[in-house]
Write a protein that holds these residues in place. Structure first.
Motif, PDB file in Angstrom:
ATOM      1  N   ILE A  48      75.204   5.242  33.700  1.00 15.96           N
ATOM      2  CA  ILE A  48      75.350   6.555  33.330  1.00 15.96           C
ATOM      3  C   ILE A  48      77.092   7.064  33.500  1.00 15.96           C
ATOM      4  O   ILE A  48      77.267   7.136  32.002  1.00 15.96           O
ATOM      5  N   ASN A  49      77.858   6.229  33.569  1.00 13.74           N
ATOM      6  CA  ASN A  49      78.738   6.168  33.146  1.00 13.74           C
ATOM      7  C   ASN A  49      79.389   5.975  32.241  1.00 13.74           C
ATOM      8  O   ASN A  49      80.116   6.564  31.395  1.00 13.74           O
ATOM      9  N   TYR A  50      78.709   4.960  31.333  1.00 18.42           N
ATOM     10  CA  TYR A  50      78.325   4.109  30.416  1.00 18.42           C
ATOM     11  C   TYR A  50      78.488   5.479  29.080  1.00 18.42           C
ATOM     12  O   TYR A  50      79.337   5.479  28.396  1.00 18.42           O
ATOM     13  N   LEU A  51      77.424   6.118  29.498  1.00 24.20           N
ATOM     14  CA  LEU A  51      77.101   7.342  28.599  1.00 24.20           C
ATOM     15  C   LEU A  51      78.106   8.197  28.585  1.00 24.20           C
ATOM     16  O   LEU A  51      78.156   9.218  27.195  1.00 24.20           O
ATOM     17  N   TRP A  52      78.528   8.619  30.030  1.00 22.07           N
ATOM     18  CA  TRP A  52      79.979   9.167  30.272  1.00 22.07           C
ATOM     19  C   TRP A  52      80.845   8.892  28.981  1.00 22.07           C
ATOM     20  O   TRP A  52      81.446   9.792  28.893  1.00 22.07           O
ATOM     21  N   PHE A  53      81.322   7.551  29.293  1.00 20.15           N
ATOM     22  CA  PHE A  53      82.622   7.186  28.655  1.00 20.15           C
ATOM     23  C   PHE A  53      82.192   7.090  26.995  1.00 20.15           C
ATOM     24  O   PHE A  53      83.695   7.471  26.161  1.00 20.15           O
ATOM     25  N   PHE A  54      80.763   6.888  26.574  1.00 20.60           N
ATOM     26  CA  PHE A  54      80.870   6.942  24.755  1.00 20.60           C
ATOM     27  C   PHE A  54      80.968   7.832  24.231  1.00 20.60           C
ATOM     28  O   PHE A  54      81.339   7.966  23.533  1.00 20.60           O
ATOM     29  N   LEU A  55      80.306   9.893  25.254  1.00 23.92           N
ATOM     30  CA  LEU A  55      80.526  10.856  24.455  1.00 23.92           C
ATOM     31  C   LEU A  55      81.788  11.275  24.337  1.00 23.92           C
ATOM     32  O   LEU A  55      82.532  11.955  24.015  1.00 23.92           O
ATOM     33  N   ALA A  56      82.694  11.340  25.766  1.00 27.48           N
ATOM     34  CA  ALA A  56      84.004  11.483  25.894  1.00 27.48           C
ATOM     35  C   ALA A  56      84.919  10.584  24.476  1.00 27.48           C
ATOM     36  O   ALA A  56      85.669  11.086  23.994  1.00 27.48           O
ATOM     37  N   ALA A  57      84.403   9.138  24.389  1.00 25.90           N
ATOM     38  CA  ALA A  57      85.121   8.728  22.960  1.00 25.90           C
ATOM     39  C   ALA A  57      84.516   8.987  22.265  1.00 25.90           C
ATOM     40  O   ALA A  57      85.857   9.425  21.311  1.00 25.90           O
TER      41      ALA A  57
ATOM     42  N   ALA B   2      86.992  17.235  29.813  1.00 29.55           N
ATOM     43  CA  ALA B   2      85.254  17.825  30.407  1.00 29.55           C
ATOM     44  C   ALA B   2      84.125  16.089  30.865  1.00 29.55           C
ATOM     45  O   ALA B   2      84.232  16.417  31.376  1.00 29.55           O
ATOM     46  N   LEU B   3      84.330  15.962  29.798  1.00 24.48           N
ATOM     47  CA  LEU B   3      83.292  14.903  29.596  1.00 24.48           C
ATOM     48  C   LEU B   3      82.969  13.652  30.395  1.00 24.48           C
ATOM     49  O   LEU B   3      83.100  13.426  31.193  1.00 24.48           O
ATOM     50  N   LEU B   4      85.150  13.318  30.479  1.00 21.56           N
ATOM     51  CA  LEU B   4      85.409  12.247  31.010  1.00 21.56           C
ATOM     52  C   LEU B   4      85.254  12.756  33.542  1.00 21.56           C
ATOM     53  O   LEU B   4      85.339  12.359  33.410  1.00 21.56           O
ATOM     54  N   THR B   5      85.557  14.169  33.116  1.00 23.76           N
ATOM     55  CA  THR B   5      84.863  14.161  34.509  1.00 23.76           C
ATOM     56  C   THR B   5      83.293  14.092  35.523  1.00 23.76           C
ATOM     57  O   THR B   5      83.883  14.158  36.329  1.00 23.76           O
ATOM     58  N   ARG B   6      83.112  13.456  34.114  1.00 18.96           N
ATOM     59  CA  ARG B   6      81.800  13.427  34.832  1.00 18.96           C
ATOM     60  C   ARG B   6      81.337  12.138  35.231  1.00 18.96           C
ATOM     61  O   ARG B   6      80.549  11.298  36.058  1.00 18.96           O
ATOM     62  N   VAL B   7      81.945  11.384  35.239  1.00 24.19           N
ATOM     63  CA  VAL B   7      82.204   9.289  35.765  1.00 24.19           C
ATOM     64  C   VAL B   7      82.442   9.481  37.186  1.00 24.19           C
ATOM     65  O   VAL B   7      83.465  10.531  37.713  1.00 24.19           O
ATOM     66  N   GLU B   8      81.423   8.983  37.397  1.00 17.04           N
ATOM     67  CA  GLU B   8      81.524   8.694  39.195  1.00 17.04           C
ATOM     68  C   GLU B   8      82.967   7.683  39.141  1.00 17.04           C
ATOM     69  O   GLU B   8      81.682   6.535  39.472  1.00 17.04           O
ATOM     70  N   ALA B   9      83.356   8.243  39.776  1.00 18.02           N
ATOM     71  CA  ALA B   9      84.418   6.886  39.826  1.00 18.02           C
ATOM     72  C   ALA B   9      85.395   7.512  41.302  1.00 18.02           C
ATOM     73  O   ALA B   9      85.649   9.188  41.201  1.00 18.02           O
ATOM     74  N   SER B  10      85.909   7.084  41.975  1.00 21.75           N
ATOM     75  CA  SER B  10      86.762   7.045  43.473  1.00 21.75           C
ATOM     76  C   SER B  10      88.137   8.382  42.843  1.00 21.75           C
ATOM     77  O   SER B  10      88.665   9.191  43.901  1.00 21.75           O
ATOM     78  N   TYR B  11      88.875   7.562  41.666  1.00 20.65           N
ATOM     79  CA  TYR B  11      89.869   8.158  41.979  1.00 20.65           C
ATOM     80  C   TYR B  11      90.026   8.003  40.540  1.00 20.65           C
ATOM     81  O   TYR B  11      89.111   7.774  39.243  1.00 20.65           O
ATOM     82  N   ALA B  12      90.495   9.548  39.527  1.00 21.36           N
ATOM     83  CA  ALA B  12      91.211   9.752  38.349  1.00 21.36           C
ATOM     84  C   ALA B  12      91.503   8.687  37.454  1.00 21.36           C
ATOM     85  O   ALA B  12      91.158   8.288  36.357  1.00 21.36           O
ATOM     86  N   GLY B  13      92.649   8.007  38.310  1.00 26.86           N
ATOM     87  CA  GLY B  13      93.400   6.524  37.391  1.00 26.86           C
ATOM     88  C   GLY B  13      92.055   5.526  37.294  1.00 26.86           C
ATOM     89  O   GLY B  13      92.662   5.016  35.945  1.00 26.86           O
TER      90      GLY B  13
END
Length: 110
Positions: free
Chosen positions: A2-11, A46-57
């Motif tokens: 699902i992270n890749y979907l959020w990444f592609f939408l954000a892009a 907003a879309l990039l915040t949906r990615v499941e990652a422990s850290y924003a960086g």
């Protein structure tokens, strides 16, 4: 995955927003192009915040690889310019690197 979907939408929204600025500043289009540009860039954030990652960086670093692929797709579909084979090879390497950045912490945990 699902992270890749959020990444592609954000892009999509980041490139779209930046392209609207390009239309205004580089192609002499109306200043009204700024309205969809700003909305698109806000949706990107907003879309990039949906990615499941422990850290924003880490999310931003992994996003970079997906952004490159998305930019080449934009080049092909919107700007009607065919990316080179070397573009796709470089993009594939970037996606591999992005995946390592994103999933590396999960693989290194006992």
């Amino acid at each position: 995955m699902i992270n890749y979907l959020w990444f592609f939408l954000a892009a999509l929204f980041e490139i779209g927003g930046c392209y609207a600025f390009w239309m205004w500043l580089r192609l002499g289009r109306s200043v009204w192009w700024l309205a969809p540009a700003l909305l698109s860039l806000a949706l990107f954030a907003a879309l990039l915040t949906r990615v499941e990652a422990s850290y924003a960086g880490r999310a931003y670093a992994a996003y970079g690889g997906i952004y490159i692929v998305s930019s080449l797709l934009w080049l092909a579909c919107i700007e009607r310019t065919r990316p080179l084979a070397s573009d796709w090879l470089g993009a594939a390497l970037c996606v591999l690197g992005a995946s390592i950045v994103l999933f590396g912490p999960r693989l290194s945990q006992p």
